[in-house]
Design a protein around this motif. Structure first.
Motif, PDB file in Angstrom:
ATOM      1  N   ILE A  44      17.205 -37.050   4.589  1.00 29.34           N
ATOM      2  CA  ILE A  44      16.044 -37.325   5.142  1.00 29.34           C
ATOM      3  C   ILE A  44      14.940 -36.275   5.326  1.00 29.34           C
ATOM      4  O   ILE A  44      14.963 -35.577   4.793  1.00 29.34           O
ATOM      5  N   HIS A  45      14.391 -37.711   4.564  1.00 34.30           N
ATOM      6  CA  HIS A  45      12.804 -36.736   4.356  1.00 34.30           C
ATOM      7  C   HIS A  45      11.361 -36.414   5.460  1.00 34.30           C
ATOM      8  O   HIS A  45      11.399 -37.702   5.762  1.00 34.30           O
ATOM      9  N   CYS A  46      11.169 -35.801   5.350  1.00 29.22           N
ATOM     10  CA  CYS A  46      10.089 -35.044   6.743  1.00 29.22           C
ATOM     11  C   CYS A  46       8.756 -35.421   6.004  1.00 29.22           C
ATOM     12  O   CYS A  46       7.812 -34.943   4.856  1.00 29.22           O
ATOM     13  N   ASP A  96      22.998 -32.712   9.140  1.00 30.79           N
ATOM     14  CA  ASP A  96      22.966 -31.375   9.740  1.00 30.79           C
ATOM     15  C   ASP A  96      22.687 -30.436   9.975  1.00 30.79           C
ATOM     16  O   ASP A  96      22.297 -28.766  10.781  1.00 30.79           O
ATOM     17  N   HIS A  97      21.322 -30.955   8.956  1.00 27.55           N
ATOM     18  CA  HIS A  97      19.907 -29.931   9.758  1.00 27.55           C
ATOM     19  C   HIS A  97      18.464 -30.032   9.547  1.00 27.55           C
ATOM     20  O   HIS A  97      17.421 -29.507  10.102  1.00 27.55           O
ATOM     21  N   TRP A  98      18.633 -31.528   9.641  1.00 25.96           N
ATOM     22  CA  TRP A  98      17.407 -32.466  10.590  1.00 25.96           C
ATOM     23  C   TRP A  98      17.229 -32.161  12.037  1.00 25.96           C
ATOM     24  O   TRP A  98      15.583 -31.494  12.163  1.00 25.96           O
ATOM     25  N   LYS A  99      18.118 -31.619  12.995  1.00 27.64           N
ATOM     26  CA  LYS A  99      17.032 -30.858  14.044  1.00 27.64           C
ATOM     27  C   LYS A  99      16.575 -29.513  13.996  1.00 27.64           C
ATOM     28  O   LYS A  99      15.558 -29.825  14.626  1.00 27.64           O
ATOM     29  N   GLN A 100      17.112 -28.450  13.368  1.00 25.90           N
ATOM     30  CA  GLN A 100      17.171 -27.656  13.214  1.00 25.90           C
ATOM     31  C   GLN A 100      15.335 -27.211  12.323  1.00 25.90           C
ATOM     32  O   GLN A 100      14.361 -27.099  13.271  1.00 25.90           O
ATOM     33  N   HIS A 101      15.099 -27.900  11.524  1.00 21.31           N
ATOM     34  CA  HIS A 101      14.079 -28.872  11.602  1.00 21.31           C
ATOM     35  C   HIS A 101      12.524 -29.590  11.987  1.00 21.31           C
ATOM     36  O   HIS A 101      11.842 -28.576  12.450  1.00 21.31           O
ATOM     37  N   LYS A 102      13.143 -29.614  12.573  1.00 22.29           N
ATOM     38  CA  LYS A 102      12.490 -30.564  14.272  1.00 22.29           C
ATOM     39  C   LYS A 102      12.076 -29.432  15.332  1.00 22.29           C
ATOM     40  O   LYS A 102      11.152 -29.334  15.507  1.00 22.29           O
TER      41      LYS A 102
END
Length: 288
Positions: free
Chosen positions: A262-264, A277-283
């Motif tokens: 997943i690339h922001c 596991d961590h895209w929601k935290q970054h968002k």
């Protein structure tokens, strides 16, 4: 009113109707089309040779055929496909006083064929899960968290990236489509063959994809397939949608340093990669 035999007339009529219905059912069972429907879950039925199946039924049947070289002709696909005329129904053979000879006593029974078909289905399920995970692993998800959209980047035959104009909602797409890294990548028929013939790989495949109720029998399944592995032919396997590997380099998660695809695209340094596991935290921390 009672009949001469002392049987109530209404019961006699009911019994007559039941017997008539029974005779009709027995006649219907002789219909080969009805008999064929009862073969759907048999190992030797080709009914599951569809786009969603890889051909594990065929693989097991062909392997058994080679293992038991006394079969005078091929057993797959079944040339009869009528449950009520099944040549593997030993009970029917015994009832007809057609005793199986010592050579035939090693033949599979009809119950074995249905059980093996269920085993084949469970292995298909594990392979299908691994293929779905692999397809997700080989996709890059370009996430625009501020716009709430995601674009999926795929690989073509040559490994070059391509995408469609469609963009998907961030929450729905990333929650449903992004998978953890598959322990056994399934991209093509060669991968399927390798998974079925290597003990360690097959064990990982089953651990990852076998339904919970079958996990207790994992060792039995491994022993079964390893016993047949020399008889498995790659040409009996089918994979209708091969998955290609992107030449574009993926990276590691900015949080845990594990596999990430997943690339922001919002972050200024353009090098923020996120795992499932961590895209929601970054968002939440960077784009809320």
């Amino acid at each position: 009113m009672f009949s001469l035999g002392g049987i109530p007339e209404d019961l006699k009529e009911e019994a007559d109707k039941w017997y008539s219905d029974y005779i009709e059912l027995m006649q219907y069972r002789k219909n080969p089309r009805y008999g064929r429907t009862k073969c759907f879950r048999c190992l030797l039925s080709p009914s599951r040779e569809a786009a969603i199946f890889l051909g594990i039924n065929k693989v097991i049947a062909r392997a058994i055929e080679q293992e038991n070289n006394y079969f005078s002709s091929t057993i797959y696909p079944c040339p009869i496909l009528n449950r009520y005329e099944c040549p593997f129904d030993k009970r029917k053979s015994n009832n007809n006083n057609n005793k199986l000879n010592s050579e035939d006593s090693n033949l599979l029974d009809i119950d074995d064929l249905f059980n093996l078909s269920e085993i084949a289905f469970q292995v298909e399920f594990a392979l299908g899960k691994a293929q779905t995970m692999t397809k997700s692993n080989e996709t890059i998800y370009e996430a625009d968290f501020e716009a709430g959209k995601v674009k999926e980047i795929y690989a073509n035959y040559h490994g070059d990236p391509y995408s469609f104009s469609t963009q998907y909602p961030v929450e729905e797409n990333l929650s449903k489509e992004v998978k953890i890294l598959s322990q056994v990548p399934i991209r093509n028929v060669q991968d399927v063959y390798n998974a079925l013939t290597d003990r360690n790989t097959f064990d990982k495949l089953l651990q990852q994809g076998l339904e919970k109720e079958y996990q207790a029998h994992r060792d039995e399944l491994i022993n079964l397939f390893m016993g047949l592995k020399d008889k498995i032919k790659i040409e009996d396997l089918t994979l209708y949608e091969p998955i290609f590997t992107l030449n574009t380099q993926k990276s590691k998660c900015s949080f845990c340093n594990e596999f990430a695809n997943i690339h922001c695209i919002n972050c200024s340094n353009n090098n923020i990669w996120l795992c499932v596991d961590h895209w929601k935290q970054h968002k939440s921390e960077a784009h809320s």
